[in-house]
Design a protein around this motif. Structure first.
Motif, mmCIF file in Angstrom:
data_model
loop_
_atom_site.group_PDB
_atom_site.id
_atom_site.type_symbol
_atom_site.label_atom_id
_atom_site.label_comp_id
_atom_site.label_asym_id
_atom_site.label_seq_id
_atom_site.Cartn_x
_atom_site.Cartn_y
_atom_site.Cartn_z
ATOM 1 N N UNK A 10 45.721 16.315 6.158
ATOM 2 C CA UNK A 10 46.135 16.406 4.763
ATOM 3 C C UNK A 10 46.117 17.867 4.335
ATOM 4 N N UNK A 11 46.770 18.138 3.215
ATOM 5 C CA UNK A 11 46.673 19.458 2.598
ATOM 6 C C UNK A 11 46.075 19.286 1.202
ATOM 7 N N UNK A 12 45.564 20.387 0.657
ATOM 8 C CA UNK A 12 44.777 20.257 -0.578
ATOM 9 C C UNK A 12 45.578 20.509 -1.851
ATOM 10 N N UNK A 13 46.869 20.755 -1.691
ATOM 11 C CA UNK A 13 47.710 20.901 -2.889
ATOM 12 C C UNK A 13 49.139 20.545 -2.512
ATOM 13 N N UNK A 14 49.952 20.344 -3.538
ATOM 14 C CA UNK A 14 51.331 19.948 -3.271
ATOM 15 C C UNK A 14 52.075 21.060 -2.525
ATOM 16 N N UNK A 15 52.940 20.615 -1.642
ATOM 17 C CA UNK A 15 53.707 21.557 -0.850
ATOM 18 C C UNK A 15 54.393 20.835 0.293
ATOM 19 N N UNK A 16 54.518 21.530 1.401
ATOM 20 C CA UNK A 16 55.170 20.966 2.578
ATOM 21 C C UNK A 16 54.309 21.233 3.805
ATOM 22 N N UNK A 21 57.449 23.512 13.565
ATOM 23 C CA UNK A 21 58.640 23.853 12.759
ATOM 24 C C UNK A 21 59.428 22.630 12.283
ATOM 25 N N UNK A 22 58.885 21.462 12.504
ATOM 26 C CA UNK A 22 59.548 20.246 12.014
ATOM 27 C C UNK A 22 58.851 19.782 10.739
ATOM 28 N N UNK A 23 59.654 19.594 9.668
ATOM 29 C CA UNK A 23 59.106 19.155 8.388
ATOM 30 C C UNK A 23 58.602 17.724 8.501
ATOM 31 N N UNK A 24 57.344 17.525 8.095
ATOM 32 C CA UNK A 24 56.706 16.222 8.212
ATOM 33 C C UNK A 24 56.484 15.664 6.800
ATOM 34 N N UNK A 25 56.697 14.375 6.665
ATOM 35 C CA UNK A 25 56.562 13.721 5.360
ATOM 36 C C UNK A 25 55.114 13.726 4.888
ATOM 37 N N UNK A 26 54.894 14.080 3.635
ATOM 38 C CA UNK A 26 53.574 14.007 3.004
ATOM 39 C C UNK A 26 53.508 12.758 2.131
ATOM 40 N N UNK A 30 48.268 11.089 -1.808
ATOM 41 C CA UNK A 30 47.083 11.573 -1.080
ATOM 42 C C UNK A 30 47.305 12.908 -0.394
ATOM 43 N N UNK A 31 48.575 13.303 -0.257
ATOM 44 C CA UNK A 31 48.969 14.503 0.498
ATOM 45 C C UNK A 31 48.553 14.415 1.975
ATOM 46 N N UNK A 32 48.384 13.193 2.447
ATOM 47 C CA UNK A 32 48.113 12.968 3.875
ATOM 48 C C UNK A 32 49.417 13.040 4.676
ATOM 49 N N UNK A 33 49.291 13.365 5.931
ATOM 50 C CA UNK A 33 50.458 13.347 6.820
ATOM 51 C C UNK A 33 50.068 12.770 8.181
ATOM 52 N N UNK A 34 51.063 12.299 8.896
ATOM 53 C CA UNK A 34 50.858 11.737 10.241
ATOM 54 C C UNK A 34 52.145 11.921 11.032
#
Length: 244
Positions: A10-16, A21-26, A30-34
Motif C-alpha cells: 500500500x501507499x500512504x497517500x493518494x497517487x499512483x 514501470x507498469x501502472x498498477x491499480x490502487x 485503502x490505497x492497497x495494491x496487488x
C-alpha cells in the motif's frame, strides 16, 4: 521455486504505483495494491515506484531469485547403485551441490556445513535392501537417488563330481569337474582361473606329477564369500615289479 510472485502493499497517500514501470491499480479506499509478476530463472529485480498527486516519488527495489533446479546428489560410497556385500553394515557417504537437507530412507542426516558432505552407517537385512536418498534445497526443489544393496553372507557350495577322492591314475593329465551353487562366482583350481557355465558347472584339465597331487578348488561369490574343497589324486606310472 515458483515462476510467479504476488507483490502486495500500500501507499500512504493518494497517487499512483508502478511495478517495473507498469501502472498498477490502487484500491481507492485503502490505497492497497496487488500484482502478480512473472519471474525468470536466476535473479529478478523488481522496482516499485510510488508517485503522489504533487509528483513526488519514492522507489523500492526487491530482489527475488527463482531457483527451479533440483540439488545434485554426489555419491562417494558405495561407488555403484547396485552392490553386493558380505558385511551387514554399509557406510553411505556423499555430498550435495547446494545448501539444503538430506534424507536416507526418510531419516534426516546431518550435513557438514562447510562441505555439504554427509555420512550415515546403515544396518542391512539379509538379501536385497533398497535405499532412497532424498535431497531438498532451501526453496523446496528435490532430487532422489535409489540404491540396491544386497547383503549375502552365505558362501557358495562346491560339489566335485570327478574324480573321486584319493583316486589313482596312470594318466599325466587329470580332468576335474563339478558344480558351484552360485554360477556368478569366480573359480580357481590350484590358483588357476576356471570357467563356470550358466548352470555353475566346470571342467578343467590339470597336469599331474608322480605321486600324490593335492587339488585345491576355491569359489568366491560377488559378495566376497569363499568356499574351498581339496581332493587328492595319485599319479602312478611305475609298473609293478615281478619277483621270481
Amino acid at each position: 521455486n515458483q515462476s510467479q510472485v504476488t507483490i502486495q502493499g500500500s501507499i500512504n497517500e493518494e497517487g499512483s504505483i508502478f511495478i517495473n514501470e507498469e501502472n498498477v491499480t490502487l484500491e481507492p479506499s485503502t490505497l492497497n495494491f496487488e500484482q502478480t509478476v512473472s519471474l525468470t530463472e536466476g535473479t529478478n529485480t523488481i522496482v516499485l515506484t510510488a508517485v503522489d498527486l504533487a509528483g513526488n516519488s519514492t522507489t523500492k527495489t526487491i530482489t527475488i531469485t527463482l531457483d527451479t533446479t533440483a540439488p545434485e546428489i554426489i555419491l562417494i560410497n558405495p561407488a555403484s547403485d547396485a552392490l553386493i556385500t558380505n558385511q551387514n553394515q554399509m557406510v553411505i557417504q556423499g555430498s550435495i551441490n547446494e545448501e539444503g537437507s538430506i534424507f536416507i530412507n526418510d531419516e534426516e542426516v546431518s550435513l557438514e556445513p562447510s562441505t555439504l558432505n554427509f555420512e550415515q552407517t546403515l544396518t542391512l537385512n539379509e538379501g536385497e535392501n533398497t535405499l532412497t536418498i532424498l535431497a531438498v534445497d532451501t526453496v523446496g526443489n528435490s532430487s532422489t537417488k535409489e540404491l540396491s544393496i544386497t547383503w549375502d553372507n552365505i558362501a557358495p557350495e562346491i560339489t566335485i563330481t570327478n574324480p573321486q577322492e584319493n583316486s589313482i591314475t596312470n594318466q599325466t593329465e587329470g580332468e576335474i569337474s563339478g558344480t558351484v551353487s552360485e554360477p556368478d562366482a569366480a573359480l580357481w583350481i590350484n590358483n588357476e582361473a576356471a570357467e563356470l557355465n550358466s548352470a555353475g558347472e566346470f571342467t578343467k584339465t590339470i597336469l599331474l606329477v608322480e605321486g600324490e597331487n593335492a587339488i585345491t578348488i576355491t569359489a568366491t561369490d560377488p559378495a566376497g564369500n569363499s568356499a574351498t574343497q581339496t581332493i587328492s589324486i595319485t599319479l602312478d606310472t611305475i609298473a609293478a615289479e615281478i619277483a621270481i
